[in-house]
Design a protein around this motif. Structure first.
Motif, short mmCIF file in Angstrom:
data_model
loop_
_atom_site.label_atom_id
_atom_site.label_comp_id
_atom_site.label_asym_id
_atom_site.label_seq_id
_atom_site.Cartn_x
_atom_site.Cartn_y
_atom_site.Cartn_z
N LYS A 73 0.75 -1.13 -0.12
CA LYS A 73 -0.02 0.07 -0.13
C LYS A 73 0.85 1.13 0.03
O LYS A 73 1.77 1.35 0.95
N ILE A 74 0.68 2.05 -0.91
CA ILE A 74 1.51 3.34 -1.00
C ILE A 74 0.64 4.43 -1.42
O ILE A 74 0.29 4.92 -2.42
N HIS A 75 -0.22 4.89 -0.30
CA HIS A 75 -1.23 5.91 -0.27
C HIS A 75 -0.40 7.13 0.05
O HIS A 75 -0.98 8.29 -0.11
N SER A 76 0.46 7.20 1.00
CA SER A 76 1.13 8.41 1.62
C SER A 76 1.89 9.08 0.41
O SER A 76 2.60 8.55 -0.23
N GLY A 77 1.90 10.51 0.83
CA GLY A 77 2.77 11.32 -0.10
C GLY A 77 4.23 11.58 0.28
O GLY A 77 4.78 12.59 -0.01
N VAL A 78 4.73 10.61 1.08
CA VAL A 78 6.24 10.71 1.53
C VAL A 78 7.07 9.73 0.76
O VAL A 78 8.38 9.72 1.07
N TYR A 79 6.63 9.00 -0.15
CA TYR A 79 7.43 8.15 -0.87
C TYR A 79 7.79 8.82 -2.24
O TYR A 79 7.02 9.53 -2.89
N ALA A 80 9.03 8.66 -2.78
CA ALA A 80 9.51 8.81 -4.12
C ALA A 80 8.62 8.00 -5.24
O ALA A 80 7.86 6.94 -4.53
N VAL A 81 8.75 8.29 -6.40
CA VAL A 81 7.91 7.68 -7.26
C VAL A 81 8.56 6.18 -7.45
O VAL A 81 7.80 5.22 -7.82
N THR A 82 9.79 6.18 -7.38
CA THR A 82 10.46 4.71 -7.57
C THR A 82 11.53 4.84 -6.76
O THR A 82 12.08 5.46 -6.00
N PRO A 83 12.44 3.48 -6.20
CA PRO A 83 13.29 3.54 -5.56
C PRO A 83 14.45 4.12 -5.97
O PRO A 83 14.97 5.09 -5.24
N ALA A 84 14.76 4.17 -7.20
CA ALA A 84 15.97 5.00 -7.89
C ALA A 84 15.85 6.46 -7.87
O ALA A 84 16.68 7.19 -7.52
N GLY A 85 14.48 6.89 -7.89
CA GLY A 85 13.91 8.34 -7.93
C GLY A 85 14.27 8.80 -6.53
O GLY A 85 14.78 10.00 -6.13
N ALA A 86 14.21 7.85 -5.22
CA ALA A 86 14.42 8.15 -4.02
C ALA A 86 15.96 8.59 -3.77
O ALA A 86 16.45 9.22 -3.22
N GLY A 87 16.76 7.91 -4.60
CA GLY A 87 18.27 7.94 -4.27
C GLY A 87 18.64 8.94 -5.01
O GLY A 87 19.73 9.90 -4.79
N GLU A 88 18.13 9.37 -6.29
CA GLU A 88 18.57 10.52 -6.93
C GLU A 88 18.36 11.84 -6.10
O GLU A 88 19.03 12.94 -6.07
N ILE A 89 17.02 11.90 -5.43
CA ILE A 89 16.81 13.23 -4.85
C ILE A 89 17.96 12.96 -3.33
O ILE A 89 18.30 14.27 -3.30
N ALA A 90 18.21 11.89 -2.70
CA ALA A 90 19.06 11.82 -1.69
C ALA A 90 20.43 12.37 -2.10
O ALA A 90 21.06 13.31 -1.50
N ALA A 91 20.81 12.00 -3.47
CA ALA A 91 22.15 12.28 -4.10
C ALA A 91 22.44 13.67 -4.04
O ALA A 91 23.32 14.37 -3.89
N LYS A 92 21.13 14.48 -4.77
CA LYS A 92 21.12 15.95 -4.70
C LYS A 92 21.32 16.40 -3.35
O LYS A 92 22.02 17.49 -3.16
N MET A 93 20.64 16.12 -2.43
CA MET A 93 21.02 16.59 -1.06
C MET A 93 22.39 16.58 -0.67
O MET A 93 22.94 17.60 0.06
N VAL A 94 23.13 15.43 -0.87
CA VAL A 94 24.46 15.16 -0.44
C VAL A 94 25.28 15.85 -1.25
O VAL A 94 26.32 16.43 -0.38
N ARG A 95 24.91 16.22 -2.45
CA ARG A 95 25.93 17.21 -3.22
C ARG A 95 25.70 18.61 -2.94
O ARG A 95 26.41 19.49 -3.41
#
Length: 377
Positions: A146-168
């Motif tokens: 179940k993924i009804h919450s708005g706290v998830y990235a669209v995909t696992p890779a997408g979550a990683g890309e956003i995290a990478a931007k924060m790290v950079r």
């Protein structure tokens, strides 16, 4: 970015997330469902999903300090990818429960993580919310049924890309993500009963609001009006709170929009949208805000992006410690932040211990209901 403290990343995995999906069990909540799924040969795939996300960060590992939970709750995938990590939580039970996710998340918040990355579904989001609420930015790696919450990235890779931007240290927008979950028992009977549990701070790809764009760029004047509208609304929602207005042109624009007298190179105090005092000293500031709910509105000063230590020495370490980081409202346009060319905001309070406590990501108000996450050291 060239100048940055180590980015502290929290990693939590609910190893049983999604285990009931392939077997049409309509969710994974409850020990009996998990046991049934395992007995029918279900595979635990949450760590695979987290691996997809974390693989986007492997080239940035030298800039990362990873804190995680033991075993399949995060340690396993961090070890497989070769990250330097530290375990801050160990479950006492072989089959982890929601309370383990809560305890792990709380331990990571207390470690001062800049981002909490978690893999799971809506049940896991609820667990994280119980421990974190709005204390640190979070980002979900979708791994549940179940993924009804708005706290998830669209995909696992997408979550990683956003995290990478924060790290950079790149500009990353921040929004309030809704935590929702459904009643699984009712869902198995064909009824969808979703409930709102709260909101958490979630990073996502940078967004420029259309209302403040001219020719594809921000209009400084319109953006300042948007920031002023956001602060004005915030003041309405926090009546009887003392707002300490720092120096600089961005804060001055807010004061001007409120129709209040401002000290451009000084510090003013506002309460109920009325000026209490202009151009106060450090001692006056402590005295006038004593025993009162107080928040600070501040912007970056000077070409190096100083939040403290340049033109606002009235904001003493004693005052900043008294109000705490959670009551510091940083305002700036995205253009102003981009002009720092990746340099972090600067903390120079004359108290190294306080600087260390304040270091990390700040939620910067960049427009009306528009925020970005930006690092400070």
């Amino acid at each position: 970015m060239s100048e940055h403290k180590m980015f502290r990343l929290g990693v939590v995995v609910n190893p049983f997330a999604g285990i009931g999906g392939a077997l049409a069990l309509k969710g994974s909540d409850g020990a009996d469902i998990r046991e049934k799924a395992l007995a029918q040969g279900a595979e635990k795939k949450a760590n695979q999903k987290m691996q997809l996300a974390l693989s986007k960060l492997t080239e940035l590992s030298s800039s990362l300090e990873v804190v995680t939970a033991a075993g399949e709750m995060g340690e396993t995938v961090c070890q497989e990818l070769g990250f330097n990590y530290r375990v801050v939580f160990q479950s006492e039970q072989a089959q982890t429960e929601g309370e383990d996710s809560e305890k792990a998340a709380l331990a990571m918040v207390e470690e001062g993580v800049d981002l909490l990355l978690f893999a799971g579904g809506d049940g896991t989001a609820r667990n994280i919310y119980h421990s974190v609420a709005g204390r640190v930015p979070v980002l979900g790696v979708p791994a549940g049924c179940k993924i009804h919450s708005g706290v998830y990235a669209v995909t696992p890779a997408g979550a990683g890309e956003i995290a990478a931007k924060m790290v950079r240290g790149e500009l990353v927008s921040e929004q309030d993500g809704e935590v929702r979950d459904i009643d699984e028992s009712a869902f198995r009977e064909g009824k969808v009963r979703a409930k709102h549990y709260g909101e958490m701070r979630v990073p996502h790809d940078l967004v420029y609001l259309q209302s403040v764009k001219m020719g594809g760029k921000e209009s400084e004047e319109l953006v300042l009006l948007d920031i002023a509208a956001h602060i004005a609304e915030w003041m309405d929602e926090h009546a009887d709170t003392c707002f300490v207005m720092g120096s600089g042109s961005t804060v001055a624009a807010v004061m001007d929009e409120l129709g209040l007298k401002n000290t451009l190179l000084g510090v003013d105090i506002v309460k109920n949208k009325t000026v209490v005092a202009n151009d106060v000293t450090a001692a006056e500031l402590l005295s006038l805000t004593a025993n009162q709910s107080t928040q600070l509105v501040i912007t970056a000063i000077g070409g190096q992006g100083h939040l403290f230590g340049r033109g606002n020495q009235q904001l003493s370490p004693e005052f900043i410690k008294k109000i705490g980081k959670q009551n510091i409202l940083v305002v700036a346009t995205k253009q102003k932040l981009e002009q720092l060319n990746g340099r972090p905001l600067r903390l120079d309070t004359s108290d190294p211990e306080l600087d260390n406590l304040l270091a990390g990501s700040f939620s910067v108000i960049t427009g009306y209901h528009d925020r970005v996450l930006y690092p400070a050291i």
